[in-house]
Design a protein around this motif. Structure first.
Motif, PDB file in Angstrom:
ATOM      1  N   HIS A 114       0.845  -1.194   0.000  1.00 39.79           N
ATOM      2  CA  HIS A 114       0.000   0.000   0.000  1.00 39.79           C
ATOM      3  C   HIS A 114       0.885   1.250   0.000  1.00 39.79           C
ATOM      4  CE1 HIS A 114      -2.711  -3.018   1.797  1.00 39.79           C
ATOM      5  NE2 HIS A 114      -3.678  -2.290   1.289  1.00 39.79           N
ATOM      6  N   SER A 115       0.746   2.094  -1.002  1.00 42.03           N
ATOM      7  CA  SER A 115       1.512   3.345  -0.988  1.00 42.03           C
ATOM      8  C   SER A 115       0.912   4.326   0.014  1.00 42.03           C
ATOM      9  CB  SER A 115       1.545   3.974  -2.385  1.00 42.03           C
ATOM     10  OG  SER A 115       0.245   4.355  -2.796  1.00 42.03           O
ATOM     11  N   CYS A 116      -0.348   4.101   0.415  1.00 46.52           N
ATOM     12  CA  CYS A 116      -1.045   4.995   1.343  1.00 46.52           C
ATOM     13  C   CYS A 116      -0.883   4.561   2.802  1.00 46.52           C
ATOM     14  CB  CYS A 116      -2.524   5.057   0.997  1.00 46.52           C
ATOM     15  SG  CYS A 116      -3.345   3.443   1.044  1.00 46.52           S
ATOM     16  N   ASP A 117      -0.310   3.396   3.044  1.00 43.47           N
ATOM     17  CA  ASP A 117      -0.119   2.858   4.400  1.00 43.47           C
ATOM     18  C   ASP A 117      -1.428   2.585   5.129  1.00 43.47           C
ATOM     19  OD1 ASP A 117       2.616   2.956   4.075  1.00 43.47           O
ATOM     20  OD2 ASP A 117       2.835   4.891   5.058  1.00 43.47           O
ATOM     21  N   ARG A 118      -2.509   2.357   4.398  1.00 40.08           N
ATOM     22  CA  ARG A 118      -3.792   2.028   5.024  1.00 40.08           C
ATOM     23  C   ARG A 118      -4.154   0.591   4.637  1.00 40.08           C
ATOM     24  NH1 ARG A 118      -5.052   7.596   3.513  1.00 40.08           N
ATOM     25  NH2 ARG A 118      -5.027   8.794   5.448  1.00 40.08           N
ATOM     26  N   PRO A 119      -4.027  -0.337   5.577  1.00 39.00           N
ATOM     27  CA  PRO A 119      -4.254  -1.744   5.255  1.00 39.00           C
ATOM     28  C   PRO A 119      -5.638  -2.060   4.695  1.00 39.00           C
ATOM     29  CG  PRO A 119      -3.390  -1.513   7.493  1.00 39.00           C
ATOM     30  CD  PRO A 119      -3.655  -0.138   6.973  1.00 39.00           C
ATOM     31  N   ALA A 120      -6.662  -1.277   5.061  1.00 38.38           N
ATOM     32  CA  ALA A 120      -8.017  -1.553   4.580  1.00 38.38           C
ATOM     33  C   ALA A 120      -8.274  -0.982   3.186  1.00 38.38           C
ATOM     34  CB  ALA A 120      -9.044  -1.003   5.563  1.00 38.38           C
ATOM     35  N   CYS A 121      -7.320  -0.235   2.625  1.00 38.87           N
ATOM     36  CA  CYS A 121      -7.496   0.382   1.308  1.00 38.87           C
ATOM     37  C   CYS A 121      -7.369  -0.668   0.200  1.00 38.87           C
ATOM     38  CB  CYS A 121      -6.467   1.492   1.098  1.00 38.87           C
ATOM     39  SG  CYS A 121      -6.624   2.296  -0.518  1.00 38.87           S
ATOM     40  N   GLN A 129      11.212  -7.263   1.341  1.00 37.59           N
ATOM     41  CA  GLN A 129      12.267  -6.279   1.589  1.00 37.59           C
ATOM     42  C   GLN A 129      11.792  -4.870   1.213  1.00 37.59           C
ATOM     43  OE1 GLN A 129      14.997  -7.182   3.195  1.00 37.59           O
ATOM     44  NE2 GLN A 129      15.675  -5.069   3.287  1.00 37.59           N
ATOM     45  N   ASP A 130      11.034  -4.746   0.116  1.00 42.60           N
ATOM     46  CA  ASP A 130      10.462  -3.449  -0.272  1.00 42.60           C
ATOM     47  C   ASP A 130       9.526  -2.933   0.817  1.00 42.60           C
ATOM     48  OD1 ASP A 130      11.739  -3.502  -2.781  1.00 42.60           O
ATOM     49  OD2 ASP A 130      10.024  -4.521  -3.715  1.00 42.60           O
ATOM     50  N   ASN A 131       8.728  -3.828   1.379  1.00 44.02           N
ATOM     51  CA  ASN A 131       7.792  -3.462   2.432  1.00 44.02           C
ATOM     52  C   ASN A 131       8.543  -2.979   3.677  1.00 44.02           C
ATOM     53  OD1 ASN A 131       5.208  -3.076   3.424  1.00 44.02           O
ATOM     54  ND2 ASN A 131       4.986  -5.169   4.127  1.00 44.02           N
ATOM     55  N   ILE A 132       9.609  -3.668   4.034  1.00 43.67           N
ATOM     56  CA  ILE A 132      10.422  -3.278   5.187  1.00 43.67           C
ATOM     57  C   ILE A 132      11.063  -1.913   4.931  1.00 43.67           C
ATOM     58  CG2 ILE A 132      12.528  -3.845   6.483  1.00 43.67           C
ATOM     59  CD1 ILE A 132      11.696  -6.829   6.105  1.00 43.67           C
ATOM     60  N   LYS A 133      11.549  -1.708   3.714  1.00 44.35           N
ATOM     61  CA  LYS A 133      12.154  -0.419   3.349  1.00 44.35           C
ATOM     62  C   LYS A 133      11.131   0.707   3.490  1.00 44.35           C
ATOM     63  CE  LYS A 133      14.350   1.947  -0.505  1.00 44.35           C
ATOM     64  NZ  LYS A 133      14.266   2.026  -1.945  1.00 44.35           N
ATOM     65  N   ASP A 134       9.889   0.459   3.021  1.00 45.23           N
ATOM     66  CA  ASP A 134       8.814   1.450   3.171  1.00 45.23           C
ATOM     67  C   ASP A 134       8.577   1.775   4.647  1.00 45.23           C
ATOM     68  OD1 ASP A 134       8.408   1.581   0.449  1.00 45.23           O
ATOM     69  OD2 ASP A 134       6.525   0.446   0.466  1.00 45.23           O
ATOM     70  N   LYS A 135       8.547   0.751   5.487  1.00 47.93           N
ATOM     71  CA  LYS A 135       8.315   0.959   6.923  1.00 47.93           C
ATOM     72  C   LYS A 135       9.389   1.855   7.523  1.00 47.93           C
ATOM     73  CE  LYS A 135       5.851  -3.215   8.249  1.00 47.93           C
ATOM     74  NZ  LYS A 135       5.836  -4.369   9.135  1.00 47.93           N
ATOM     75  N   VAL A 136      10.627   1.608   7.164  1.00 43.33           N
ATOM     76  CA  VAL A 136      11.737   2.406   7.700  1.00 43.33           C
ATOM     77  C   VAL A 136      11.637   3.840   7.197  1.00 43.33           C
ATOM     78  CG1 VAL A 136      14.244   2.702   7.672  1.00 43.33           C
ATOM     79  CG2 VAL A 136      13.261   0.424   8.003  1.00 43.33           C
ATOM     80  N   GLU A 137      11.429   4.016   5.890  1.00 42.04           N
ATOM     81  CA  GLU A 137      11.363   5.358   5.307  1.00 42.04           C
ATOM     82  C   GLU A 137      10.196   6.177   5.838  1.00 42.04           C
ATOM     83  OE1 GLU A 137      11.265   4.729   1.081  1.00 42.04           O
ATOM     84  OE2 GLU A 137      13.414   4.347   0.973  1.00 42.04           O
ATOM     85  N   ARG A 138       9.082   5.514   6.137  1.00 45.37           N
ATOM     86  CA  ARG A 138       7.883   6.227   6.579  1.00 45.37           C
ATOM     87  C   ARG A 138       7.719   6.219   8.094  1.00 45.37           C
ATOM     88  NH1 ARG A 138       4.154   3.522   2.002  1.00 45.37           N
ATOM     89  NH2 ARG A 138       5.220   4.440   0.225  1.00 45.37           N
ATOM     90  N   HIS A 139       8.720   5.718   8.798  1.00 45.55           N
ATOM     91  CA  HIS A 139       8.709   5.691  10.263  1.00 45.55           C
ATOM     92  C   HIS A 139       7.471   4.999  10.819  1.00 45.55           C
ATOM     93  CE1 HIS A 139      12.058   8.433   9.998  1.00 45.55           C
ATOM     94  NE2 HIS A 139      11.333   9.240   9.258  1.00 45.55           N
ATOM     95  N   ARG A 140       7.092   3.873  10.206  1.00 43.14           N
ATOM     96  CA  ARG A 140       5.948   3.123  10.688  1.00 43.14           C
ATOM     97  C   ARG A 140       6.414   2.131  11.746  1.00 43.14           C
ATOM     98  NH1 ARG A 140       3.470  -0.023   6.198  1.00 43.14           N
ATOM     99  NH2 ARG A 140       5.404   0.342   5.135  1.00 43.14           N
ATOM    100  N   SER A 141       5.881   2.279  12.926  1.00 43.86           N
ATOM    101  CA  SER A 141       6.129   1.313  13.992  1.00 43.86           C
ATOM    102  C   SER A 141       4.989   1.457  14.972  1.00 43.86           C
ATOM    103  CB  SER A 141       7.469   1.586  14.684  1.00 43.86           C
ATOM    104  OG  SER A 141       7.441   2.863  15.261  1.00 43.86           O
ATOM    105  N   GLY A 142       4.818   0.484  15.838  1.00 39.91           N
ATOM    106  CA  GLY A 142       3.725   0.552  16.802  1.00 39.91           C
ATOM    107  C   GLY A 142       2.521  -0.187  16.269  1.00 39.91           C
ATOM    108  N   SER A 143       1.349   0.372  16.474  1.00 38.44           N
ATOM    109  CA  SER A 143       0.101  -0.289  16.145  1.00 38.44           C
ATOM    110  C   SER A 143       0.025  -0.608  14.663  1.00 38.44           C
ATOM    111  CB  SER A 143      -1.064   0.610  16.529  1.00 38.44           C
ATOM    112  OG  SER A 143      -2.272   0.021  16.162  1.00 38.44           O
TER     113      SER A 143
END
Length: 190
Positions: free
Chosen positions: A69-76, A88-102
């Protein structure tokens, strides 16, 4: 897909891609909507709605790849917000977008302000969960904490909303504010 709101929230990074299509079907613990379908043998199987949407509107997903998801919304399930990629692309996105937690989402000041506006407009915790991709317990805990510190934190939210390039650790800021108000407060030091 039935039960899909095609007028969901705006894409957080690329508004030109249109709004999220928020799928209102049952969700996995990750926030991804699920659909039931029959397989080749006539048995019912559970599939991820965003994968079904990608295959329906774009192309067959190559073996071993995920739908991101480019929008970071799992329900989209908006195909314009979906792309194939590796884990690995997904992990890279998480790091770049500072996604952690819930569910990999961090409550940023803008997200916090949006959640408050939704709630003030009458949205239930479940509706806020569906829109943001946060888990229900995170949304509930957020509003419990906000009730304690609402008068003091509002200026912070306004300031950070005006400065989206700045980062903020909400839990740290909330705890510092509570500590300054209640020095006798005891927290677990874990």
């Amino acid at each position: 897909m039935a039960k899909t709101d095609k007028n969901g929230p705006e894409h957080p990074y690329k508004p030109e891609l249109g709004p999220c299509w928020v799928c209102g079907l049952k969700k996995k613990h990750t926030g991804h909507a699920q659909v039931k379908a029959k397989d080749g043998d006539g048995r019912f199987v559970t599939l991820s709605a965003h994968r079904v949407s990608y295959e329906h509107f774009v192309e067959v997903i190559p073996e071993g790849l995920s739908v991101l998801h480019s929008c970071d919304r799992p329900a989209c399930v908006n195909p314009a917000h979906l792309r194939v990629g590796t884990n690995q692309d997904n992990i890279k996105d998480k790091v770049e977008r500072h996604r952690s937690g819930s569910r990999g989402r961090r409550i940023t000041p803008i997200l916090a302000a949006s959640m408050q506006r939704l709630r003030a407009g009458g949205a239930s915790y479940q509706k806020i969960t569906d829109i943001t991709g946060l888990c229900y317990s995170t949304v509930s805990a957020f509003f419990r904490r906000m009730a304690e510190i609402a008068p003091e934190i509002e200026p912070l939210l306004v300031w950070f909303e005006a400065h989206p390039d700045r980062t903020w650790q909400p839990c740290t800021a909330v705890n510092e504010m509570l500590d300054s108000r209640c020095p006798q407060r005891v927290r677990n030091a874990s």
